[in-house]
Design an enzyme around this catalytic site. Structure first.
Site, short mmCIF file in Angstrom:
data_model
loop_
_atom_site.label_atom_id
_atom_site.label_comp_id
_atom_site.label_asym_id
_atom_site.label_seq_id
_atom_site.Cartn_x
_atom_site.Cartn_y
_atom_site.Cartn_z
N ALA A 185 0.72 -1.14 0.02
CA ALA A 185 0.06 -0.03 0.13
C ALA A 185 0.94 1.33 -0.18
CB ALA A 185 -0.94 -0.01 1.09
N GLY A 208 -0.51 5.00 0.09
CA GLY A 208 -2.08 4.78 -0.02
C GLY A 208 -2.69 5.59 -1.20
N GLY A 209 -2.15 5.96 -2.08
CA GLY A 209 -2.91 6.67 -3.06
C GLY A 209 -3.86 5.98 -3.89
N LYS A 210 -3.28 4.63 -4.14
CA LYS A 210 -4.16 3.58 -4.97
C LYS A 210 -5.37 3.05 -4.20
CE LYS A 210 -0.63 2.60 -8.27
NZ LYS A 210 0.51 3.72 -7.52
N ASP A 246 1.73 -3.03 4.59
CA ASP A 246 3.08 -2.48 4.17
C ASP A 246 4.05 -3.01 5.20
OD1 ASP A 246 3.82 -0.51 1.90
OD2 ASP A 246 5.18 -0.37 3.32
N ASP A 259 4.91 -7.46 9.76
CA ASP A 259 5.88 -7.69 10.62
C ASP A 259 6.53 -9.13 11.05
OD1 ASP A 259 4.14 -8.18 12.32
OD2 ASP A 259 4.47 -6.70 13.85
N ASP A 312 0.82 -3.74 -6.32
CA ASP A 312 1.80 -2.34 -6.75
C ASP A 312 3.09 -2.66 -6.24
OD1 ASP A 312 2.08 0.02 -8.23
OD2 ASP A 312 1.86 0.91 -6.55
N CYS A 370 5.67 1.13 -11.86
CA CYS A 370 6.11 2.43 -12.43
C CYS A 370 7.11 2.19 -13.17
CB CYS A 370 5.74 3.63 -11.69
SG CYS A 370 7.11 3.42 -10.22
#
Length: 403
Positions: free
Chosen positions: A233, A236-238, A256, A283, A301, A354
């Protein structure tokens, strides 16, 4: 153009932090601008844009300064001369300052003519990267590079949980912020402006997100009530985009390995009014195993080279090397192998990067599908190339679990 000595000193300071102290360019610029609150918009823009531009053309500028490679520990004196080279290259003049008196405009222009004949110099990228790029994308690489050296547009994603795109565009227009609609929920600004201090941003009406990045969440074809996992994540934009597409109905689990990123995500989610997002820190391995076979949709992603977003992060290309690239590819495949089990049978995964390189994209999916864990069908894949779209380079693959 008139150059101000104190502003150029700030650029030199920024370059030292980026290349000598190995700090990230965006963080360096942010810190310098915060420490000089009295600067006007023009001064702030000059420092930020000049620094990014010099980072972008780093290798070329040193070549023009008659150095085959950039020094690993450039001195301030060298950085001042490098600015003089950049000023000539981009503005047609060398400021008449003592620090730049040794520069010869004719010699610099002669070397520029030679550099134009060599792609890696002309486009200012490391030699190894040019070799890899032309090997992987022989028909497109030469066209991709100039697009990656262009300054990126400012693109925002409208938060449809709170406002429509038309209404937000109207609100921004009243503040002399002109925008144009693009695909999905995006608006692109007609000129660069700082939007973070606007009341609309503070109220969670939009997020900054490039058009190509905005194409990822819709690829999951989410509907209200679904259980979705965003396994990488980050900030967190997506994740936020998914919450808007789900109309804030259902469940999104944001995972994450960095706790600070998940904390930032929760702050952004509160501002956006997206309360279906639950963050969990990875973790230990049990965090992943507890979620096996539970996701209707799974977003991977994955970390990547970032070569598709060099327009925004030009310092990335100077921090990469073949060894780092190999580690990135290994990590990507590990994520595919280990996290794909989170998707239930009949559910779908979206794998995205990306990057524009097939070794991080199509070849990773091919290797995954040929592995024991790859009990999936590839439904679609697409690569968004910057010279064709005008936006960032991205790869998006959609897979369905069949076993």
């Amino acid at each position: 153009m008139k150059f101000h000595h104190n502003l150029v000193a700030a650029v030199v300071h920024a370059l030292r932090a980026i290349f000598v102290e190995q700090q990230y360019a965006d963080k360096v610029i942010e810190r310098i601008l915060k420490s000089n609150p009295r600067w006007g918009a023009r001064d702030r823009g000059f420092v930020a844009e000049s620094t990014y531009n010099m980072v972008r053309w780093w290798r070329l500028l040193w070549f023009l300064l008659q150095q085959t490679e950039a020094p690993k520990q450039p001195t301030d004196e060298e950085l001042w001369r490098l600015f003089g080279v950049w000023a000539l290259h981009h503005h047609g003049l060398i400021p008449p300052w003592a620090e730049l008196s040794s520069l010869n405009a004719n010699q610099i222009n002669e070397r520029m003519a030679h550099a134009r004949t060599i792609r890696a110099l002309r486009e200012s990228i490391p030699e190894w990267l040019d070799i890899q790029g032309i090997q992987e994308l022989p028909e497109q690489w030469t066209d991709i590079l100039p697009a990656l050296n262009q300054q990126a547009d400012v693109v925002i994603r409208v938060n449809t949980l709170k406002i429509s795109r038309a209404d937000l565009a109207e609100l921004l227009q009243k503040q002399a912020i002109e925008t144009s609609p693009i695909e999905a929920d995006g608006l692109v600004l007609s000129k660069r402006q700082n939007l973070f201090k606007t009341q609309e941003f503070q109220n969670g009406l939009f997020e900054l997100q490039d058009a190509s990045s905005q194409a990822v969440a819709p690829a999951l074809t989410v509907t209200t009530g679904m259980r979705v996992i965003d396994a990488c994540a980050g900030g967190g934009g997506k994740t936020l985009h998914l919450a808007a597409l789900m109309q804030n109905k259902g469940k999104i689990i944001a995972l994450d390995v960095e706790a600070w990123k998940l904390k930032n995500l929760q702050i952004r989610a509160k501002r956006a009014g997206a309360d279906i997002i639950e963050s969990r820190l990875i973790d230990n391995r049990k965090v992943i195993k507890r979620l096996y076979d539970s996701a209707d949709r799974l977003l991977l992603d994955v970390p990547c080279s970032g070569l598709g977003v060099l327009r925004r992060n030009p310092d990335t290309k100077w921090k990469l090397n073949p060894e780092v690239m190999a580690q990135v590819r290994e990590h990507q495949q590990q994520i595919l192998q280990n996290y794909s089990y989170l998707c239930r049978q009949g559910g779908q995964i979206v794998y995205s990067t990306c990057s524009v390189l097939p070794s991080e994209n199509q070849l990773q999916i091919q290797a995954f599908l040929e592995s024991q864990a790859g009990k999936f069908t590839l439904l679609s894949e697409k690569t968004l190339l910057p010279h064709l779209t005008g936006f960032d380079g991205f790869y998006i693959a959609v897979l369905e679990r069949v076993g």
